[in-house]
Design a protein around this motif. Structure first.
Motif, mmCIF file in Angstrom:
data_model
loop_
_atom_site.group_PDB
_atom_site.id
_atom_site.type_symbol
_atom_site.label_atom_id
_atom_site.label_comp_id
_atom_site.label_asym_id
_atom_site.label_seq_id
_atom_site.Cartn_x
_atom_site.Cartn_y
_atom_site.Cartn_z
ATOM 1 N N LEU A 1 -27.210 66.231 56.783
ATOM 2 C CA LEU A 1 -27.806 68.115 55.810
ATOM 3 C C LEU A 1 -27.899 67.846 54.378
ATOM 4 O O LEU A 1 -27.207 67.316 53.985
ATOM 5 C CB LEU A 1 -26.488 68.951 55.580
ATOM 6 N N GLU A 2 -29.636 68.226 53.732
ATOM 7 C CA GLU A 2 -29.451 68.129 52.453
ATOM 8 C C GLU A 2 -29.917 69.788 52.041
ATOM 9 O O GLU A 2 -30.527 69.818 52.513
ATOM 10 C CB GLU A 2 -30.901 67.463 52.763
ATOM 11 N N THR A 3 -29.113 70.139 51.217
ATOM 12 C CA THR A 3 -29.810 71.395 50.484
ATOM 13 C C THR A 3 -30.459 71.538 49.149
ATOM 14 O O THR A 3 -31.095 72.986 49.094
ATOM 15 C CB THR A 3 -28.137 72.038 50.464
ATOM 16 N N THR A 4 -30.664 70.586 49.022
ATOM 17 C CA THR A 4 -31.631 70.378 47.642
ATOM 18 C C THR A 4 -32.303 69.611 47.470
ATOM 19 O O THR A 4 -33.469 70.225 46.967
ATOM 20 C CB THR A 4 -30.663 70.370 46.531
ATOM 21 N N VAL A 5 -32.374 68.487 47.544
ATOM 22 C CA VAL A 5 -33.823 67.591 47.708
ATOM 23 C C VAL A 5 -34.090 66.750 49.037
ATOM 24 O O VAL A 5 -32.798 67.038 50.041
ATOM 25 C CB VAL A 5 -33.252 65.786 46.398
ATOM 26 N N VAL A 6 -34.560 65.893 49.058
ATOM 27 C CA VAL A 6 -35.713 65.430 50.791
ATOM 28 C C VAL A 6 -34.328 64.097 50.844
ATOM 29 O O VAL A 6 -34.117 63.395 49.442
ATOM 30 C CB VAL A 6 -36.577 64.743 49.730
ATOM 31 N N PRO A 7 -34.257 63.956 52.090
ATOM 32 C CA PRO A 7 -33.329 63.322 52.193
ATOM 33 C C PRO A 7 -33.439 62.013 51.755
ATOM 34 O O PRO A 7 -34.925 61.600 51.536
ATOM 35 C CB PRO A 7 -32.699 62.768 54.253
ATOM 36 N N GLY A 8 -32.860 61.112 50.741
ATOM 37 C CA GLY A 8 -33.208 59.441 50.650
ATOM 38 C C GLY A 8 -34.153 59.028 51.021
ATOM 39 O O GLY A 8 -35.066 58.358 50.839
ATOM 40 N N LEU A 9 -33.625 59.143 52.486
ATOM 41 C CA LEU A 9 -34.256 58.282 52.940
ATOM 42 C C LEU A 9 -35.988 58.135 53.717
ATOM 43 O O LEU A 9 -36.328 57.817 54.494
ATOM 44 C CB LEU A 9 -33.827 57.322 55.026
#
Length: 285
Positions: free
Chosen positions: A115-123
């Protein structure tokens, strides 16, 4: 030997005991094969003590464990450093031990729910977006270090496209992630298009939690759940913070986060509707 949390030592011990029994050996027989006292095997299997690099390698040899992925995963669980170093060891000067541990686990995981609430997932980040996020999160960091950290994030993405058993990624992102112009309009436009491209991979499932979903369990912060196909009972939750990461391995914690993730998936848009929303934001950018 590095300090390893008690829960993790117990997980390692449980797995080593299972492997010993599968090999048809008693703890006494295993100890004799290795020239150890039986109490040493017992302390390792009960999680009373950790295991050193060479001892773990010798123990796995005695048990006939040849699978390199399983051996590598057990080394990660034990916090050992023997065996062929991972690519991330070249970045020791810029990434802390907790991040190296995270990358090791990510490289061996079969599935990740994030789950990401602020930025795009690193992958799923583009190079420009990764640099912008790193620069913003680590204000004052030299550009060379920013580039190195962003480079680490991009190399990590190879787990999604590796030939052998690519990581299956299930990502839920808040709509705010898509509308926050990290790095500026041009960077964000390329990032949105990259999301659409990667979301079409069979091993990637991307869903957006729209603003209309209201409050949800993950509002308190992002998290990731790693699962492993070649070891029992090793799943764990990682909460990522600015300067450190918190590992949650208790069964109660895992259950709570799995339930929360399933609830968010249910409230999120379908994969196709999510792609349509991303495309619509891109068109309006």
């Amino acid at each position: 030997m590095r300090h390893i949390p008690v829960v993790r030592r117990q997980r390692l011990g449980d797995e080593l005991r299972r492997l010993r029994r599968s090999a048809g050996l008693t703890s006494d027989q295993t100890a004799r094969l290795l020239g150890w006292h039986q109490s040493k095997v017992s302390r390792i299997e009960t999680g009373v003590s950790g295991v050193r690099d060479g001892d773990l390698a010798a123990l796995l040899d005695a048990l006939g464990i040849e699978d390199p992925r399983l051996r590598s995963l057990l080394r990660a669980l034990a916090g050992t450093t023997d065996g062929a170093p991972g690519w991330w060891t070249a970045y020791r000067a810029v990434i802390p031990p907790t991040y190296r541990d995270f990358i090791t686990l990510e490289s061996q995981a079969s599935t990740a729910h994030t789950l990401e609430t602020t930025v795009v997932p690193g992958l799923l980040q583009t190079p420009a977006y990764a640099r912008a996020v790193t620069r913003a999160a680590l204000t004052g960091t030299p550009e060379g270090t920013v580039d190195s950290l962003a480079g680490v994030r991009l190399i990590r993405q190879e787990v999604l496209t590796r030939a052998a058993a690519p990581l299956r990624l299930h990502a839920v992102v808040d709509e705010a992630v898509l509308r926050r112009e990290v790095g500026g309009p041009g960077v964000m436009r390329d990032q949105l298009r990259r999301l659409i491209e990667l979301a079409r991979l069979p091993q990637v499932r991307l869903q957006v939690l729209p603003f209309t979903a209201g409050g949800y369990a993950g509002l308190t912060g992002p998290f990731i759940i790693f699962s492993f196909s070649n070891i029992t009972d090793l799943d764990l939750v990682i909460l990522d913070h600015l300067t450190n990461s918190l590992y949650l391995e208790r069964k109660e914690d895992l259950k709570a986060y799995r339930v929360a993730f399933r609830a968010m998936q249910a409230h999120a848009l379908s994969t196709q509707d999510s792609l349509d929303l991303i495309a619509g934001i891109d068109d309006g950018a």
